[in-house]
Write a protein that holds these residues in place. Sequence first.
Motif, PDB file in Angstrom:
ATOM      1  N   ASP A   1       0.908  -1.297  -0.049  1.00 50.19           N
ATOM      2  CA  ASP A   1      -0.076   0.116  -0.225  1.00 50.19           C
ATOM      3  C   ASP A   1       0.748   1.334  -0.022  1.00 50.19           C
ATOM      4  O   ASP A   1       0.542   2.199  -0.671  1.00 50.19           O
ATOM      5  N   ALA A   2       2.037   1.285   0.783  1.00 51.05           N
ATOM      6  CA  ALA A   2       2.674   2.423   0.699  1.00 51.05           C
ATOM      7  C   ALA A   2       3.586   2.655  -0.597  1.00 51.05           C
ATOM      8  O   ALA A   2       3.672   3.713  -0.956  1.00 51.05           O
ATOM      9  N   VAL A   3       4.162   1.579  -1.202  1.00 56.54           N
ATOM     10  CA  VAL A   3       4.650   1.616  -2.276  1.00 56.54           C
ATOM     11  C   VAL A   3       3.789   2.219  -3.385  1.00 56.54           C
ATOM     12  O   VAL A   3       4.221   3.091  -4.239  1.00 56.54           O
ATOM     13  N   ARG A   4       2.552   1.829  -3.464  1.00 54.24           N
ATOM     14  CA  ARG A   4       1.614   2.321  -4.546  1.00 54.24           C
ATOM     15  C   ARG A   4       1.400   3.768  -4.377  1.00 54.24           C
ATOM     16  O   ARG A   4       1.427   4.423  -5.299  1.00 54.24           O
ATOM     17  N   ALA A   5       1.343   4.153  -2.868  1.00 54.64           N
ATOM     18  CA  ALA A   5       1.330   5.413  -2.658  1.00 54.64           C
ATOM     19  C   ALA A   5       2.307   6.485  -2.993  1.00 54.64           C
ATOM     20  O   ALA A   5       2.439   7.552  -3.560  1.00 54.64           O
TER      21      ALA A   5
END
Length: 251
Positions: A208-212
């Motif tokens: 989720d953090a990498v996508r953001a």
Amino acid sequence: MYATYVIWTRHMRKFVQQTEELVGLALQSVLWVVLFGVGMRGMIREVGGNDYMSFILPGIVALSALGGAVGGGMVLLDERLRGIVKEYLAAPIPRLSVLLGSAASTATKSLFQAILMLIVGLLMGARLTLNPVGWLGALSLLAIFAIGFSGLALGVAAVSRSIAGYHGMIFLFNLPLLFASNALYPLDVLPGWMRTIVLINPATYLIDAVRALAFGTEPTIPLWLSSIILTGFAIATMWFALALFRRSLQS
């Protein structure tokens, strides 16, 4: 810390000199993105307004980090079985340095593989955000994530008596962690019971953090929370690895 650096250097020198491992890691990165990413994109064009290649690429990167952690544990197990670890411990260095050196080399290889995957993903149509700070943040969290799963792998390697036994135990942490995450599907489409399982999985917070950070999507989980959970996970698993490593030396 110097002992950690020496062990990291030893592992990285071996990695660079062994052409088979270097080429194999590069080819694995390309094949994962091209075959898995493109194949899935043929069925699903976009998720939440974003193209599916950009959506799935962080999950593929997380899976590669899991595989790298398994390989890092294999290195320690091989050194244990061949008596190299005893040579390390003959020197007046902390036991933790041996584990940190292995975890650091695993994280370095994961970063190398992730950068290759991102390059191939861009060539295949993924859309990276134009924010270098976000890229660095994503790579930093990936390194923490790789160290975290290295801790699990190193702990298992510290008590395994054979390579077959190691793989039998580590399988419990590998593919199930991929499918029980948000790597292949959005978190908000999952039923409540499955969402609870997915939120226990550290891979969910990295993805989720990498996508953001790298792809500019709206985070489902606050970035500060993902950072805290991943950091806490890495600390806990390295403590776990150290406890099992010390116990193995006493047996």
